[in-house]
Design a protein around this motif. Structure first.
Motif, PDB file in Angstrom:
ATOM      1  N   LEU A 181       1.800  -5.695  -9.355  1.00  0.00           N
ATOM      2  CA  LEU A 181       1.278  -4.572 -10.139  1.00  0.00           C
ATOM      3  C   LEU A 181       0.323  -3.727  -9.297  1.00  0.00           C
ATOM      4  N   GLN A 182      -0.492  -4.385  -8.471  1.00  0.00           N
ATOM      5  CA  GLN A 182      -1.382  -3.644  -7.580  1.00  0.00           C
ATOM      6  C   GLN A 182      -0.593  -2.892  -6.512  1.00  0.00           C
ATOM      7  N   VAL A 183       0.413  -3.561  -5.946  1.00  0.00           N
ATOM      8  CA  VAL A 183       1.216  -2.922  -4.902  1.00  0.00           C
ATOM      9  C   VAL A 183       1.875  -1.659  -5.437  1.00  0.00           C
ATOM     10  N   LYS A 184       2.389  -1.721  -6.649  1.00  0.00           N
ATOM     11  CA  LYS A 184       3.006  -0.525  -7.239  1.00  0.00           C
ATOM     12  C   LYS A 184       1.990   0.600  -7.378  1.00  0.00           C
ATOM     13  N   ALA A 185       0.800   0.281  -7.893  1.00  0.00           N
ATOM     14  CA  ALA A 185      -0.244   1.298  -8.044  1.00  0.00           C
ATOM     15  C   ALA A 185      -0.651   1.858  -6.689  1.00  0.00           C
ATOM     16  N   LEU A 186      -0.697   1.008  -5.670  1.00  0.00           N
ATOM     17  CA  LEU A 186      -1.072   1.453  -4.324  1.00  0.00           C
ATOM     18  C   LEU A 186       0.008   2.340  -3.712  1.00  0.00           C
ATOM     19  N   ARG A 187       1.260   1.988  -3.919  1.00  0.00           N
ATOM     20  CA  ARG A 187       2.353   2.820  -3.389  1.00  0.00           C
ATOM     21  C   ARG A 187       2.320   4.214  -4.011  1.00  0.00           C
ATOM     22  N   ASP A 188       2.071   4.261  -5.319  1.00  0.00           N
ATOM     23  CA  ASP A 188       1.991   5.566  -5.997  1.00  0.00           C
ATOM     24  C   ASP A 188       0.833   6.387  -5.443  1.00  0.00           C
ATOM     25  N   ALA A 189      -0.306   5.733  -5.220  1.00  0.00           N
ATOM     26  CA  ALA A 189      -1.471   6.443  -4.690  1.00  0.00           C
ATOM     27  C   ALA A 189      -1.256   6.850  -3.241  1.00  0.00           C
ATOM     28  N   ALA A 190      -0.613   5.992  -2.460  1.00  0.00           N
ATOM     29  CA  ALA A 190      -0.390   6.284  -1.041  1.00  0.00           C
ATOM     30  C   ALA A 190       0.470   7.524  -0.852  1.00  0.00           C
ATOM     31  N   ALA A 191       1.428   7.723  -1.736  1.00  0.00           N
ATOM     32  CA  ALA A 191       2.314   8.888  -1.620  1.00  0.00           C
ATOM     33  C   ALA A 191       1.525  10.185  -1.701  1.00  0.00           C
ATOM     34  N   SER A 192       0.531  10.236  -2.577  1.00  0.00           N
ATOM     35  CA  SER A 192      -0.262  11.450  -2.730  1.00  0.00           C
ATOM     36  C   SER A 192      -1.343  11.582  -1.662  1.00  0.00           C
ATOM     37  N   LEU A 193      -1.709  10.445  -1.034  1.00  0.00           N
ATOM     38  CA  LEU A 193      -2.754  10.460  -0.009  1.00  0.00           C
ATOM     39  C   LEU A 193      -2.182  10.602   1.399  1.00  0.00           C
ATOM     40  N   GLY A 194      -0.870  10.574   1.523  1.00  0.00           N
ATOM     41  CA  GLY A 194      -0.249  10.684   2.843  1.00  0.00           C
ATOM     42  C   GLY A 194      -0.442   9.442   3.696  1.00  0.00           C
ATOM     43  N   LEU A 195      -0.423   8.271   3.069  1.00  0.00           N
ATOM     44  CA  LEU A 195      -0.652   7.018   3.780  1.00  0.00           C
ATOM     45  C   LEU A 195       0.608   6.155   3.813  1.00  0.00           C
ATOM     46  N   THR A 196       0.757   5.393   4.884  1.00  0.00           N
ATOM     47  CA  THR A 196       1.819   4.396   4.995  1.00  0.00           C
ATOM     48  C   THR A 196       1.201   3.023   4.818  1.00  0.00           C
ATOM     49  N   LEU A 197       1.754   2.237   3.915  1.00  0.00           N
ATOM     50  CA  LEU A 197       1.207   0.914   3.632  1.00  0.00           C
ATOM     51  C   LEU A 197       1.995  -0.166   4.359  1.00  0.00           C
ATOM     52  N   GLN A 198       1.288  -1.108   4.935  1.00  0.00           N
ATOM     53  CA  GLN A 198       1.894  -2.276   5.567  1.00  0.00           C
ATOM     54  C   GLN A 198       1.569  -3.475   4.661  1.00  0.00           C
ATOM     55  N   ILE A 199       2.492  -3.810   3.774  1.00  0.00           N
ATOM     56  CA  ILE A 199       2.265  -4.869   2.793  1.00  0.00           C
ATOM     57  C   ILE A 199       2.492  -6.232   3.429  1.00  0.00           C
ATOM     58  N   ARG A 200       1.526  -7.114   3.305  1.00  0.00           N
ATOM     59  CA  ARG A 200       1.655  -8.472   3.825  1.00  0.00           C
ATOM     60  C   ARG A 200       1.409  -9.461   2.691  1.00  0.00           C
ATOM     61  N   ASP A 201       2.399 -10.307   2.434  1.00  0.00           N
ATOM     62  CA  ASP A 201       2.281 -11.337   1.405  1.00  0.00           C
ATOM     63  C   ASP A 201       1.555 -12.543   1.992  1.00  0.00           C
TER      64      ASP A 201
END
Length: 330
Positions: A181-201
């Motif tokens: 749920l956090q990752v989804k919220a972060l992906r949505d926010a990253a799109a508007s902030l111009g950021l690339t996320l490196q998700i690590r489980d």
């Protein structure tokens, strides 16, 4: 004494003895089962739970006297929660308190009748634990942390702190339902902030060095950790690795900045939520139904920065960001 009188008196005494024996039986005290991810026991527990247990004490609940508390730790192993929840049911608990979403799910699967109080979980509606905040339904109620929304806000603060940042390492414990749920919220926010996320489980503390090493190879420029309990337990280790790799990081818990030397944090008052959770336990033990108690959310958040850590990293906070900080550690 006549035989008839003797038998009458004997029969009367036999009737009185059970009544007196019954009257002398000790009154049963309620049993609370506490499920947590953190290691420890009731007397060697994480200090973060003190407000909850102090709140119970202030309401008159003393372990062994007015309440029996079973403190069951998963000892950093979330897969143990189903067995621990079953153990709570076997102990005939009157109420179960849970400190993390996997514990809440395990408790819900184990019983539909024993009341369950969430002392502060990430997103009970999103995780499917309750129907709604206003009308939770079923046997679960308590406090919510608004974790997905807060995660998106942390990413925005990290971007404001490091305006030129492009790649962010996100540490998440995806086995916890609040992780995705956090990752989804972060992906949505990253799109508007111009950021690339490196998700690590991250599943254990041993996974952290490899996550940072991989992020360094991918030229990560900042770090954000999820609000899962795993990162409470290993918050100090994350701060240490962030310092070693000289990466500005933002955390979901103030203690990771104030006590563990992290750079900055954005969170709500966890202590306040835990104290409020104690009142839910009290109300339910006095007859209230969980389905009738709306789930409460945080009423305020705080932004904390650590100038000492910033100096160590060679990092300078933008003046505008320092101006909005609620607390500055020097």
């Amino acid at each position: 004494m006549r035989r008839r009188e003797f038998l009458f008196l004997l029969g009367g005494a036999a009737a009185v003895w059970p009544l007196r024996a019954h009257a002398q039986q000790p009154k049963r005290i309620p049993r609370l089962c506490f499920l947590t991810f953190d290691p420890g026991t009731l007397h060697s527990r994480s200090p973060r739970f003190d407000p909850f247990f102090d709140g119970l004490r202030d309401l008159g609940y003393v372990d062994g006297r007015t309440i029996a508390i079973d403190y069951l730790s998963a000892d950093r192993q979330g897969e143990r929660f189903p067995a621990l929840a079953t153990q709570c049911v076997g102990l005939n608990a009157d109420i179960i308190a849970v400190s993390t979403t996997p514990a809440a799910q395990a408790a819900k699967n184990a019983t539909r009748t024993i009341p369950i109080v969430m002392i502060a979980v990430g997103d009970p509606v999103g995780a499917g634990l309750v129907d709604s905040l206003a009308q939770p339904g079923g046997n679960i109620t308590g406090l919510s942390l608004m974790v997905p929304e807060a995660a998106a806000k942390r990413l925005a603060l990290l971007k404001e702190a490091v305006p030129g940042i492009a790649r962010v390492l996100v540490l998440s414990y995806l086995a916890d339902p609040i992780g995705p749920l956090q990752v989804k919220a972060l992906r949505d926010a990253a799109a508007s902030l111009g950021l690339t996320l490196q998700i690590r489980d991250v599943r254990t503390g041993d996974d952290l060095p490899a996550a940072f090493e991989a992020a360094a190879k991918e030229r990560a420029e900042g770090v954000l950790t999820g609000a899962e309990s795993l990162f409470v337990v290993y918050g100090g280790r994350v701060a240490e690795l962030a310092g070693r790799y000289r990466l500005p990081a933002i955390y979901p818990f103030t203690a990771q900045v104030v006590e563990a030397g992290g750079l900055m944090a954005y969170d709500t008052s966890i202590a306040d939520l835990y104290r409020r959770a104690a009142t839910y336990v009290d109300r339910i033990l006095k007859g209230a139904k969980p389905s009738d108690l709306p789930i409460q959310q945080p009423t305020s958040f705080q932004f904390v920065v650590n100038l000492k850590t910033a100096k160590t990293l060679g990092f300078t906070f933008p003046p505008g960001l320092l101006a909005i900080a609620d607390q500055v550690v020097e």
